[in-house]
Design a protein around this motif. Sequence first.
Motif, mmCIF file in Angstrom:
data_model
loop_
_atom_site.group_PDB
_atom_site.id
_atom_site.type_symbol
_atom_site.label_atom_id
_atom_site.label_comp_id
_atom_site.label_asym_id
_atom_site.label_seq_id
_atom_site.Cartn_x
_atom_site.Cartn_y
_atom_site.Cartn_z
ATOM 1 N N MET A 192 -93.463 -50.547 33.099
ATOM 2 C CA MET A 192 -92.983 -50.356 34.439
ATOM 3 C C MET A 192 -91.795 -51.265 34.745
ATOM 4 N N GLU A 193 -91.756 -52.436 34.108
ATOM 5 C CA GLU A 193 -90.668 -53.394 34.315
ATOM 6 C C GLU A 193 -89.322 -52.814 33.893
ATOM 7 N N ILE A 194 -89.289 -52.090 32.791
ATOM 8 C CA ILE A 194 -88.047 -51.494 32.296
ATOM 9 C C ILE A 194 -87.543 -50.441 33.279
ATOM 10 N N ALA A 195 -88.447 -49.667 33.839
ATOM 11 C CA ALA A 195 -88.058 -48.653 34.819
ATOM 12 C C ALA A 195 -87.416 -49.303 36.047
ATOM 13 N N ASN A 196 -87.954 -50.431 36.496
ATOM 14 C CA ASN A 196 -87.371 -51.151 37.641
ATOM 15 C C ASN A 196 -85.989 -51.698 37.317
ATOM 16 N N GLN A 197 -85.819 -52.190 36.113
ATOM 17 C CA GLN A 197 -84.518 -52.711 35.703
ATOM 18 C C GLN A 197 -83.488 -51.595 35.611
ATOM 19 N N ILE A 198 -83.904 -50.459 35.059
ATOM 20 C CA ILE A 198 -82.997 -49.307 34.976
ATOM 21 C C ILE A 198 -82.608 -48.848 36.375
ATOM 22 N N ARG A 199 -83.566 -48.806 37.266
ATOM 23 C CA ARG A 199 -83.289 -48.410 38.651
ATOM 24 C C ARG A 199 -82.324 -49.394 39.320
ATOM 25 N N ALA A 200 -82.510 -50.700 39.070
ATOM 26 C CA ALA A 200 -81.624 -51.714 39.634
ATOM 27 C C ALA A 200 -80.194 -51.541 39.109
ATOM 28 N N VAL A 201 -80.056 -51.240 37.830
ATOM 29 C CA VAL A 201 -78.736 -51.013 37.243
ATOM 30 C C VAL A 201 -78.091 -49.767 37.855
ATOM 31 N N GLN A 202 -78.875 -48.713 38.034
ATOM 32 C CA GLN A 202 -78.354 -47.496 38.648
ATOM 33 C C GLN A 202 -77.865 -47.763 40.072
ATOM 34 N N VAL A 203 -78.630 -48.547 40.828
ATOM 35 C CA VAL A 203 -78.235 -48.867 42.201
ATOM 36 C C VAL A 203 -76.942 -49.664 42.202
ATOM 37 N N ARG A 204 -76.829 -50.646 41.316
ATOM 38 C CA ARG A 204 -75.617 -51.463 41.249
ATOM 39 C C ARG A 204 -74.397 -50.623 40.873
ATOM 40 N N LEU A 205 -74.564 -49.737 39.896
ATOM 41 C CA LEU A 205 -73.451 -48.879 39.482
ATOM 42 C C LEU A 205 -73.032 -47.942 40.606
ATOM 43 N N THR A 206 -74.012 -47.419 41.339
ATOM 44 C CA THR A 206 -73.703 -46.544 42.463
ATOM 45 C C THR A 206 -72.914 -47.306 43.525
ATOM 46 N N LEU A 207 -73.327 -48.532 43.830
ATOM 47 C CA LEU A 207 -72.613 -49.341 44.820
ATOM 48 C C LEU A 207 -71.203 -49.668 44.367
ATOM 49 N N LEU A 208 -71.020 -49.928 43.082
ATOM 50 C CA LEU A 208 -69.685 -50.218 42.564
ATOM 51 C C LEU A 208 -68.765 -49.009 42.688
ATOM 52 N N MET A 209 -69.308 -47.826 42.489
ATOM 53 C CA MET A 209 -68.500 -46.617 42.582
ATOM 54 C C MET A 209 -68.194 -46.249 44.027
ATOM 55 N N VAL A 210 -69.054 -46.613 44.956
ATOM 56 C CA VAL A 210 -68.895 -46.210 46.351
ATOM 57 C C VAL A 210 -68.062 -47.205 47.143
ATOM 58 N N GLU A 211 -68.170 -48.490 46.849
ATOM 59 C CA GLU A 211 -67.463 -49.506 47.615
ATOM 60 C C GLU A 211 -65.957 -49.296 47.532
ATOM 61 N N ASP A 212 -65.289 -49.548 48.657
ATOM 62 C CA ASP A 212 -63.842 -49.400 48.714
ATOM 63 C C ASP A 212 -63.287 -50.583 49.494
ATOM 64 N N ASP A 213 -63.071 -51.683 48.815
ATOM 65 C CA ASP A 213 -62.534 -52.877 49.453
ATOM 66 C C ASP A 213 -61.020 -52.886 49.312
ATOM 67 N N GLY A 214 -60.317 -52.807 50.430
ATOM 68 C CA GLY A 214 -58.863 -52.856 50.387
ATOM 69 C C GLY A 214 -58.243 -51.503 50.095
ATOM 70 N N MET A 215 -56.925 -51.526 49.983
ATOM 71 C CA MET A 215 -56.184 -50.295 49.747
ATOM 72 C C MET A 215 -56.021 -50.046 48.257
ATOM 73 N N SER A 216 -55.966 -48.785 47.905
ATOM 74 C CA SER A 216 -55.745 -48.421 46.509
ATOM 75 C C SER A 216 -54.244 -48.361 46.240
ATOM 76 N N THR A 217 -53.891 -48.168 45.008
ATOM 77 C CA THR A 217 -52.486 -48.118 44.625
ATOM 78 C C THR A 217 -51.768 -46.963 45.313
ATOM 79 N N VAL A 218 -52.426 -45.838 45.462
ATOM 80 C CA VAL A 218 -51.804 -44.687 46.126
ATOM 81 C C VAL A 218 -51.516 -45.005 47.586
#
Length: 68
Positions: free
Chosen positions: A1-27
């Motif tokens: 069960m511990e591995i499943a929690n770690q995988i879920r935590a990694v998925q949440v972190r990756l999702t947050l990294l993809m969604v966050e938009d701090d500042g302006m982009s190059t475009v």
Amino acid sequence: MEIANQIRAVQVRLTLLMVEDDGMSTVEYAIGTIAAAAFGAILYTVVTGDSIVSALTNIISRALNTNV
């Protein structure tokens, strides 16, 4: 069960990294720079137009005219 929690935590972190938009982009920087350059070009055209130059010349001539 511990591995499943770690995988879920990694998925949440990756999702947050993809969604966050701090500042302006190059475009957004590029579009802002183009808009500022266009505004500068329009302002330069207006200020160097004949009507503005003649109006400023008249103002300066009246200010320097000391026939009181």
